[in-house]
Enzyme design. Structure first.
Site, PDB file in Angstrom:
ATOM      1  NE  ARG A 118       9.125   4.799   0.603  1.00  0.00           N
ATOM      2  CZ  ARG A 118       7.777   4.590   0.185  1.00  0.00           C
ATOM      3  NH1 ARG A 118       6.677   5.328   0.410  1.00  0.00           N
ATOM      4  NH2 ARG A 118       7.610   3.474  -0.306  1.00  0.00           N
ATOM      5  CE  LYS A 176      -6.103 -10.445   0.402  1.00  0.00           C
ATOM      6  NZ  LYS A 176      -6.144  -9.053   0.177  1.00  0.00           N
ATOM      7  N   GLY A 219       7.541  -2.208   2.419  1.00  0.00           N
ATOM      8  CA  GLY A 219       6.728  -2.478   2.907  1.00  0.00           C
ATOM      9  C   GLY A 219       6.730  -3.194   4.308  1.00  0.00           C
ATOM     10  N   GLY A 236       5.995  -1.767  -3.194  1.00  0.00           N
ATOM     11  CA  GLY A 236       5.352  -2.274  -4.662  1.00  0.00           C
ATOM     12  C   GLY A 236       6.535  -2.569  -5.626  1.00  0.00           C
TER      13      GLY A 236
HETATM   14  C1  3PG Z   1       4.609   3.170  -1.976  1.00  0.00           C
HETATM   15  O1  3PG Z   1       4.522   3.579  -0.768  1.00  0.00           O
HETATM   16  O2  3PG Z   1       4.628   1.831  -1.896  1.00  0.00           O
HETATM   17  C2  3PG Z   1       4.842   4.006  -2.910  1.00  0.00           C
HETATM   18  O3  3PG Z   1       5.171   5.541  -2.485  1.00  0.00           O
HETATM   19  C3  3PG Z   1       3.655   4.134  -3.938  1.00  0.00           C
HETATM   20  O4  3PG Z   1       2.739   4.385  -3.412  1.00  0.00           O
HETATM   21  P1  3PG Z   1       1.469   4.253  -4.199  1.00  0.00           P
HETATM   22  O5  3PG Z   1       1.004   2.533  -3.954  1.00  0.00           O
HETATM   23  O6  3PG Z   1       0.229   4.775  -3.544  1.00  0.00           O
HETATM   24  O7  3PG Z   1       1.482   4.472  -5.689  1.00  0.00           O
END
Ligand code: 3PG
Length: 393
Positions: free
Chosen positions: A34, A195, A349, A372
């Site tokens: 990142r 899930k 992720g 997310g």
């Molecule tokens: C992530 O790691 O998906 C983003 O930086 C958002 O983080 P958060 O889910 O704590 O808002």
């Protein structure tokens, strides 16, 4: 949407929201993807002679200062990567932050402290947003990974300053947007993970877009059950069985080829040295749990990937963190790496972590920096951090 190319920011104080929410162990950054992904925007602003004020969250400190979640180690690493000093402020608001900003010369870089040290950040508090805005003349959002959060530094601040998307934000939106609006075909989505609950929106939305939908991971067993098979001790969401059935019907109605595991690796324990066996999905033993897709399924999935022009992948096929159950996820990653004609988009992720772990990251066409955020984007949702920018057009 306005982008960085459209504006000249020489001499201006520019508040740049980045996503430096990087994994750290004992103060050492364990994955700097990142940070590297934000470099083009930062370098561009430095070159223009802007005063660059970087802001990010790190972890989930719940509105108070937490020593281990200070951003100082990121400032140090960023400085090495840029070969330029990066000042680190111990606050992101108030006198300390204001003084640090006032000391910036054109082309200098300052990293503010973790914005989640203030309760107002996640509440999208208007006062905090104004305070952030008062530090700068212009706002750039390059934090695609946090764009699904309507927080003070991602959404609120954009109401008070002229703004633009950064280069990373622009690229992520372009790649994901194009995949959903003008996909190359055959278009395949691979959805895995633990899930069904977490993937309802994305499966539903993608069933209107794709030619092939491949299911794997823990969530597949609710689909296996929906077909009428017993799943033993495998993950099962009883309350999602009907939903799983309705997804299979929707696939049929839309002419989407729906792929589920044909065989699985079952295990008598959740560990690397458990006893394992390969069985068809109709023969999962009552006392065992399925933890990965089997070899026949791997072959089918590999050939679907090889025949696809575009693949979006979100979620592992099995418990890839344990070597014994990493085979399915690795097979999919390798299929993507080997299919040079296939445009591969990896949701952030776990799938991004898996691709990284297998050393195949540089073989993928695009790895999203947002877990997310990319999921919500693929659900067809508007991202508040992006919408806020368009408001200022
Ligand atoms: C992530 O790691 O998906 C983003 O930086 C958002 O983080 P958060 O889910 O704590 O808002």
């Amino acid at each position: 949407k306005q982008t960085l190319q459209d504006v000249t920011l020489t001499g201006k104080r520019v508040f740049v929201r980045v996503d430096f929410n990087v994994p750290m162990k004992d103060g050492v950054i364990t994955d700097e993807t990142r940070i590297k992904a934000a470099l083009p925007t930062i370098q561009h602003l430095v070159k223009q002679g802007a005063k660059v004020i970087l802001a990010s969250h790190l972890g989930r400190p719940k509105g108070q200062a937490v020593e281990e979640l200070r951003l100082k180690p990121v400032a140090v690493r960023l400085s090495e990567l840029l070969d330029q000093p990066v000042a680190a402020s111990t606050e992101a608001r108030g006198e300390v932050a204001e003084t640090a900003v006032s000391e910036l010369k054109d082309g200098d870089i300052l990293l503010l402290e973790n914005v989640r040290f203030y309760a107002g950040e996640e509440k999208n508090d208007a006062e905090l947003a104004k305070e952030f805005a008062a530090l700068a003349d212009f706002y750039v959002n390059d934090a695609f990974g946090a764009a699904h959060r309507a927080h003070a530094s991602t959404e609120g601040i954009a109401k008070h300053l002229p703004s633009a998307a950064g280069f990373l934000m622009e690229k992520e939106l372009d790649v994901l947007g194009q995949a959903l609006t003008e996909p190359k075909r055959p278009f395949t989505a691979i959805i895995g993970g633990a899930k069904v609950k977490d993937k309802i929106g994305v499966i539903d939305h993608l069933l209107d877009k794709v030619d092939n939908l491949i299911i794997g991971g823990g969530l597949a067993y609710t689909f296996v059950k929906a077909l009428g098979h017993e799943v033993g001790k495998s993950l099962l969401e009883e309350d999602k069985i009907e939903l799983a059935k309705s997804f299979m019907e929707k696939a049929k109605k839309n002419g989407v080829n729906f792929y589920m595991p044909e065989d699985v690796i079952v295990s008598d324990d959740f560990s690397n040295d458990a006893n394992t066996n390969i069985v068809p999905i109709s023969e999962i033993p009552a006392d065992w749990e399925a933890l990965d897709i089997g070899p026949k399924t791997q072959d089918t999935y590999k050939s679907v990937v090889a025949d696809s022009a575009l693949v979006i992948w979100n979620g592992p096929m099995g418990v890839f963190e344990l070597e014994t159950f990493a085979g399915g996820t690795k097979a999919v990653a390798e299929a993507l790496a080997n299919s040079t004609e296939t445009y591969s988009v990896i949701g952030g992720g776990d799938s991004a972590a898996a691709v990284e772990m297998f050393g195949l990251a540089d073989k993928m066409s695009h790895i999203s920096t947002g877990g997310g955020a990319s999921l919500e984007f693929m659900e067809g949702k508007d991202l508040p951090g992006v919408v806020a920018l368009s408001d200022k057009e």
